[in-house]
Design an enzyme around this catalytic site. Structure first.
Site, PDB file in Angstrom:
ATOM      1  N   THR A 191      -8.916   6.659  -9.482  1.00  0.00           N
ATOM      2  CA  THR A 191      -9.170   5.499  -8.623  1.00  0.00           C
ATOM      3  C   THR A 191     -10.660   5.487  -8.330  1.00  0.00           C
ATOM      4  O   THR A 191     -11.318   6.522  -8.411  1.00  0.00           O
ATOM      5  CB  THR A 191      -8.409   5.603  -7.293  1.00  0.00           C
ATOM      6  N   GLU A 335      -2.508   3.305  -8.986  1.00  0.00           N
ATOM      7  CA  GLU A 335      -1.346   4.122  -8.623  1.00  0.00           C
ATOM      8  C   GLU A 335      -0.014   3.444  -8.924  1.00  0.00           C
ATOM      9  O   GLU A 335       1.035   4.074  -8.874  1.00  0.00           O
ATOM     10  CB  GLU A 335      -1.381   4.450  -7.114  1.00  0.00           C
ATOM     11  N   LYS A 444     -10.724  -6.132  13.058  1.00  0.00           N
ATOM     12  CA  LYS A 444      -9.904  -6.150  14.269  1.00  0.00           C
ATOM     13  C   LYS A 444     -10.744  -6.693  15.411  1.00  0.00           C
ATOM     14  O   LYS A 444     -11.605  -6.007  15.945  1.00  0.00           O
ATOM     15  CB  LYS A 444      -9.403  -4.740  14.574  1.00  0.00           C
ATOM     16  N   TRP A 449      -5.862  -9.043  14.171  1.00  0.00           N
ATOM     17  CA  TRP A 449      -6.396  -8.963  12.819  1.00  0.00           C
ATOM     18  C   TRP A 449      -6.890 -10.315  12.308  1.00  0.00           C
ATOM     19  O   TRP A 449      -6.209 -11.325  12.460  1.00  0.00           O
ATOM     20  CB  TRP A 449      -5.313  -8.465  11.844  1.00  0.00           C
TER      21      TRP A 449
END
Ligand code: ADP
Length: 550
Positions: A191, A335, A444, A449
């Site tokens: 990754t 993944e 935030k 959010w």
């Protein structure tokens, strides 16, 4: 593994990568595989020819003493040599470790050492890069150049190199593939490690074959023997989304664009080779569209582009639509092999009005068989499928990682075997998942959010804007507030107030960015995504004196 009390009487044929190759060699032998070479010319052969070279390479690897379970690195573009490695290495039980050459040198060194690559297969393009790193590569004993002797000036630092084409030339074109356990490791991909070191995701033969079966289905990537498929996603980025294996499974013609990922070269291949299906991140396709628009060209026989890696921008979807090409959104990660969800209508949504359907397909999509998903709220409970309760996304399935190479990151799965994606989103009653942010990019503000992805998409629709990124900046009153960064199209200009006026009414008022910053260049990651971390770090204190605003 549970032992069956009463086993079925079906054959227990292991799901291994050589079965994909040999299937194509027997049943699609004459179908073409086409590669754009480093010098821009086009090389073409068939699955039949490819299988012969793969078997020759497999013999060569065995002759060199490459063992089962051994990791072999590649630093290469999308071409036939690299594609052959995807089969020859796993075929003998070794692991094909695709290293991303666009990473910083320190990361390339870290990844190769961490994976303990003893052999490194490199493109002619990267011999100089590797020569500069040789002293730091602690595990590599032998460099093999993808080409034949004389194809490139070899820097002395690389020692006695071998040349792939010469190495395989006199080997037999037939082979008895060794018996392999389908759970054996077959491929390794790191990754990008936007936080901390990159981590290794280790695919298995079984996960690869099951993922190939899944992507080929009509409701997923929809691959068939009549398709011509061009992966513009690099082979080192989540194995080009599994296409090198999926295409062989169904016998699609396969077109590898090499290092020439500009609009003109890609469009030439699309038209000349009759590409019907492409895959890649949005930035690649925007180059193709720009070139087609500027030169008043059509997109040949292209039917659909599979777009993922970041959210599908409406503006790309719309520009493709006028040219009769469908943009199909895919969400996933290294993944998840990478198919996690896919943006295609289902029976319930097929009855929607066209506008509603288009809106729905801007979500990241629904789950194919094989992937289970949970949205977890902060208290650990599962969110209802109401299309608004956002939380952390966790996934489970036979092509989803259970952990990272050498145990990095520790135990990853929760008690029910679900893997944390690091993304935040929600699922609606029709089963469509929408990513609102990566958890590390979440903004935030006053405890609520703000979705950076939504604002970015709207901003990018302004004709002056080339790329848009929204990141959090520290704010003394609200903790965090959004900053909007934009780069402009050539010759275009726009003021901060124009941009804010453009957003007005399209987003909730309290989502309005506190500042719009026009920058010359957007920082990008090695996989073609905007590197928000750089912007956040650089501008984190941009609003620190902003006590009174918003
Ligand atoms: P990296 O981006 O770190 O190199 P990956 O290529 O594995 O690693 O990226 C996976 C991430 O990319 C996902 O976790 C998600 O945040 C993002 N992503 C992938 N597809 C989409 C999509 N269609 N919409 C929004 N985000 C996406």
């Amino acid at each position: 593994m549970v032992k069956p009390a009463f086993p079925g009487l079906m054959q227990d044929v292991p799901l291994t990568i050589p079965t994909l190759l040999e299937h194509a060699a027997v049943n699609h032998a004459g179908t073409e595989v086409v590669a754009r070479m480093l010098d821009g010319s086009v090389y073409r052969y068939t699955y039949g020819d490819m299988a012969c070279r793969v078997r020759q390479a497999a013999h060569a690897w065995q002759r060199l003493g490459i063992r089962q379970g051994e990791v072999v690195g590649t630093l290469a573009w999308n071409h036939h040599w690299h594609m052959e490695c995807f089969y020859s290495l796993p075929g003998i039980g070794a692991i094909c470790h695709t290293v991303n050459p666009r990473l910083f040198s320190e990361q390339i060194v870290y990844i190769i050492n961490h994976a303990r690559d003893r052999f490194l297969l490199i493109d002619q393009d990267f011999v100089d890069t590797v020569a500069q790193l040789v002293d730091q590569l602690t595990s590599v004993e032998q460099f093999i150049i993808l080409g034949s002797a004389g194809c490139v000036q070899v820097p002395p630092e690389l020692g006695e190199v071998l040349f792939y084409d010469d190495l395989i030339a006199s080997e037999s074109t037939s082979i008895d593939w060794p018996e392999l356990d389908e759970r054996a490791a077959s491929g390794l991909c790191y990754t990008s490690g936007t936080t901390g070191h990159p981590k290794g995701v280790l695919y298995s033969h079984r996960s690869t074959v099951l993922h190939s079966m899944a992507i080929a289905q009509p409701d997923n990537l929809s691959l068939s023997a009549l398709d011509t498929v061009m992966p513009a996603a690099p082979l080192y980025h989540a194995q080009s989304w599994g296409l090198p294996y999926g295409a062989c499974m169904v016998g699609s013609k396969f077109v590898l664009p090499g290092r020439h990922l500009d609009g003109q070269h890609l469009l030439e291949l699309i038209c000349d080779e009759g590409v019907t299906t492409g895959c890649g991140v949005p930035t690649v396709w925007s180059l193709v569209l720009e070139y087609a628009e500027q030169n008043d060209l059509n997109l040949g026989q292209l039917e659909r582009l599979l777009i993922g890696g970041t959210a599908l921008p409406t503006n790309i979807r719309d520009r493709l639509k006028v040219r009769g090409v469908a943009a199909v959104q895919i969400w996933g990660m290294t993944e998840t092999s990478p198919m996690g969800t896919i943006g295609r209508v289902n029976r319930l949504s097929s009855a929607m009005l066209p506008d509603e359907k288009e809106q729905l397909l801007l979500k990241q999509g629904r789950l194919p068989y094989g992937v289970q998903m949970r949205v977890k709220l902060p208290d650990g409970s599962e969110a209802p499928r109401d299309g608004q309760s956002a939380g952390d996304l966790w996934v489970k399935g036979p092509w989803i990682a259970s952990g990272y190479l050498h145990g990095d990151g520790g135990a990853m799965l929760d008690a029910d075997g679900f893997f944390p994606t690091g993304d935040v989103g929600h699922i609606d009653a029709l089963g469509f998942m929408k990513i609102t942010d990566r958890s590390k990019d979440v903004i935030k503000s006053g405890g609520e959010w703000i979705s950076s992805i939504d604002i970015e998409d709207i901003a990018a629709n302004h004709p002056a804007v080339a790329l848009a990124a929204v990141v959090a900046a520290y704010h003394p009153r609200w903790d965090e507030r959004p900053l909007l960064f934009i780069t402009l199209n050539a010759g275009a200009s726009i003021s901060e107030s124009d941009m804010l006026a453009f957003l007005e009414g399209k987003i909730a008022k309290w989502w309005t960015p506190n500042a719009v910053l026009i920058i010359d260049e957007m920082p990008m990651t090695a996989t073609g995504k905007i590197r928000k971390l750089t912007l956040r770090e650089r501008y984190w204190r941009h609003l620190a004196a902003d006590e009174q605003s918003h």
